[in-house]
Motif scaffolding. Structure first.
Motif, PDB file in Angstrom:
ATOM      1  N   GLU A  94      38.273  48.128  52.776  1.00  0.00           N
ATOM      2  CA  GLU A  94      38.331  48.202  50.717  1.00  0.00           C
ATOM      3  C   GLU A  94      39.585  47.466  50.918  1.00  0.00           C
ATOM      4  O   GLU A  94      40.874  46.681  51.576  1.00  0.00           O
ATOM      5  CB  GLU A  94      39.024  50.149  50.476  1.00  0.00           C
ATOM      6  N   GLU A  95      38.714  46.889  49.461  1.00  0.00           N
ATOM      7  CA  GLU A  95      40.358  45.570  48.500  1.00  0.00           C
ATOM      8  C   GLU A  95      40.822  45.337  47.889  1.00  0.00           C
ATOM      9  O   GLU A  95      39.541  46.252  46.928  1.00  0.00           O
ATOM     10  CB  GLU A  95      38.489  43.775  48.833  1.00  0.00           C
ATOM     11  N   ILE A  96      41.552  45.197  47.237  1.00  0.00           N
ATOM     12  CA  ILE A  96      42.007  45.381  46.394  1.00  0.00           C
ATOM     13  C   ILE A  96      42.193  43.748  45.464  1.00  0.00           C
ATOM     14  O   ILE A  96      42.211  42.452  45.991  1.00  0.00           O
ATOM     15  CB  ILE A  96      43.983  45.711  45.794  1.00  0.00           C
ATOM     16  N   GLY A  97      41.174  44.161  43.950  1.00  0.00           N
ATOM     17  CA  GLY A  97      41.294  42.621  43.829  1.00  0.00           C
ATOM     18  C   GLY A  97      41.765  42.464  42.043  1.00  0.00           C
ATOM     19  O   GLY A  97      42.148  44.387  41.887  1.00  0.00           O
ATOM     20  N   TRP A  98      41.298  41.265  41.405  1.00  0.00           N
ATOM     21  CA  TRP A  98      41.743  41.742  39.972  1.00  0.00           C
ATOM     22  C   TRP A  98      41.543  40.848  38.677  1.00  0.00           C
ATOM     23  O   TRP A  98      41.031  39.690  40.224  1.00  0.00           O
ATOM     24  CB  TRP A  98      43.327  41.837  39.743  1.00  0.00           C
ATOM     25  N   ARG A  99      41.372  40.214  37.988  1.00  0.00           N
ATOM     26  CA  ARG A  99      40.797  39.647  36.785  1.00  0.00           C
ATOM     27  C   ARG A  99      41.304  39.524  35.761  1.00  0.00           C
ATOM     28  O   ARG A  99      41.461  40.781  35.341  1.00  0.00           O
ATOM     29  CB  ARG A  99      38.910  39.407  37.540  1.00  0.00           C
TER      30      ARG A  99
END
Length: 180
Positions: A94-99
């Motif tokens: 599982e990857e955490i990401g943001w924009r």
């Protein structure tokens, strides 16, 4: 499954609404936002990002939340957790990401929202590890990863399969955080 809502001192991480698509397109059509990401070709491609986020929540009960700063903006960007959709030496994961919209950079929103998403991943989902990736020159995102307590996997760099060979955004650095 309906996406849960998360709250921090200044932010609300909430399910997507139809009105969010305008903010998403505005953010993704800004070259500053997309400097270290593959470009989004048009409004339809931008809307497809929201469609995938909603579908991920429906399938898994978690995903990319819209980040709202009450009293400031209804759409600062998005942040959350997703299943890594390709095979690599660190998957399944599982990857955490943001924009975030550049209008809201420099306020600590990415770190604050990401902490809420990490807490959800570890406490609610029971994940043992969460990863994050970016290009080596994305020092802003790497700084967020380090503020979150993530550590770079020095031997973990890899080529992102969805990026064409030879493209300057293909090489990625891998960060990891284990549940403590």
């Amino acid at each position: 499954m309906t996406a849960p809502t998360l709250a921090t001192a200044r932010l609300t991480l909430r399910p997507w609404q139809p009105s969010d698509r305008e903010g998403l397109w505005r953010m993704q059509s800004d070259p500053r936002t997309m400097e270290f990401l593959m470009p989004v070709a048009d409004r339809a491609a931008s809307d497809a990002v929201a469609d995938r986020a909603e579908a991920h929540f429906a399938r898994h009960g978690f995903g990319l939340w819209v980040v709202e700063a009450p009293g400031v903006t209804d759409f600062a960007g998005y942040c959350g957790l997703v299943h890594v959709p390709y095979a690599e030496h660190f998957t399944p994961a599982e990857e955490i990401g943001w924009r975030f919209d550049p209008a809201f950079w420099g306020r600590g929103y990415a770190t604050e929202a990401a902490r809420a998403a990490l807490d959800f991943g570890f406490a609610t989902l029971g994940l043992e590890e969460i990863v994050a990736i970016t290009v080596p020159t994305n020092f802003r995102s790497r700084a967020v990863m380090e503020r979150l307590g993530m550590a770079r996997d020095e031997g973990g760099d890899f080529d992102l399969p969805s990026t064409p060979p030879g493209h300057p955004l293909r090489r990625q650095v891998l960060y990891r955080l284990r549940r403590s």
